[in-house]
Scaffold this active site. Structure first.
Site, PDB file in Angstrom:
ATOM      1  N   ASP A  23      -8.756  -5.914 -14.645  1.00  0.00           N
ATOM      2  CA  ASP A  23     -10.176  -6.192 -14.848  1.00  0.00           C
ATOM      3  C   ASP A  23     -10.533  -6.272 -16.323  1.00  0.00           C
ATOM      4  OD1 ASP A  23     -12.953  -6.510 -13.965  1.00  0.00           O
ATOM      5  OD2 ASP A  23     -13.222  -4.516 -14.825  1.00  0.00           O
ATOM      6  N   HIS A  65      -7.902  12.081   4.824  1.00  0.00           N
ATOM      7  CA  HIS A  65      -8.628  13.345   4.730  1.00  0.00           C
ATOM      8  C   HIS A  65      -9.116  13.572   3.301  1.00  0.00           C
ATOM      9  CE1 HIS A  65      -6.125  13.943   8.315  1.00  0.00           C
ATOM     10  NE2 HIS A  65      -7.103  14.727   8.728  1.00  0.00           N
TER      11      HIS A  65
END
Length: 157
Positions: free
Chosen positions: A128, A77
């Protein structure tokens, strides 16, 4: 209110209906750890990684990701988060960086996924930014530490 399942009686996917639930204050805290080499730990702490200040960028990425959880996790949600933080605990000796994410909302469903997403994306951002230095990083022990609010009550790991 219907049962809590992401599938209807015919096996079709659906979002759980929380419309009948009460709005309550909900909090969640999650954590996870990245283990790095000595060389990489030194580079992160001296802020000499070529892509920039690793922990600051990872902190921002983790916080931003809490707001995008519903875009990443099917059937999650969308929540109006009231507060989200990502902090790091660095253990220079063990060459570990532990990410801790706290999330808060007032709503009809919990913020556990937001806190877990914040931790995961913070650690992925470290990977990363640092992979050009050393790809031997290991993410581990990502888990919910505690949550409060809602019908199921409080939880502590």
């Amino acid at each position: 209110m219907e049962g809590f399942t992401h599938f209807d009686e015919k096996g079709n996917a659906r979002m759980v209906d929380v419309s009948g639930k009460e709005v309550t204050r909900r909090t969640a805290k999650a954590t996870g750890t990245m283990t790095v080499s000595r060389e990489l730990m030194d580079a992160i702490l001296s802020k000499s990684v070529k892509k920039g200040d690793v922990l600051t960028v990872a902190q921002v990425a983790g916080i931003m990701s809490t707001r995008r959880t519903a875009d990443l996790i099917p059937m999650a949600h969308p929540l109006g988060l009231m507060h989200a933080t990502v902090k790091f605990e660095v253990d220079e000796e063990a060459c570990t960086i532990t990410a801790i994410c706290n999330a808060v909302c007032e709503g009809k469903t919990g913020v556990e996924m937001e806190a877990l997403t914040g931790v995961s994306v913070a650690l992925l951002t470290i990977y990363d930014m640092c992979k050009s230095v050393d790809r031997r990083m290991v993410m581990s022990d990502i888990h919910l530490v505690e949550k409060t609010g809602g019908k199921s009550g409080d939880f502590k790991f």
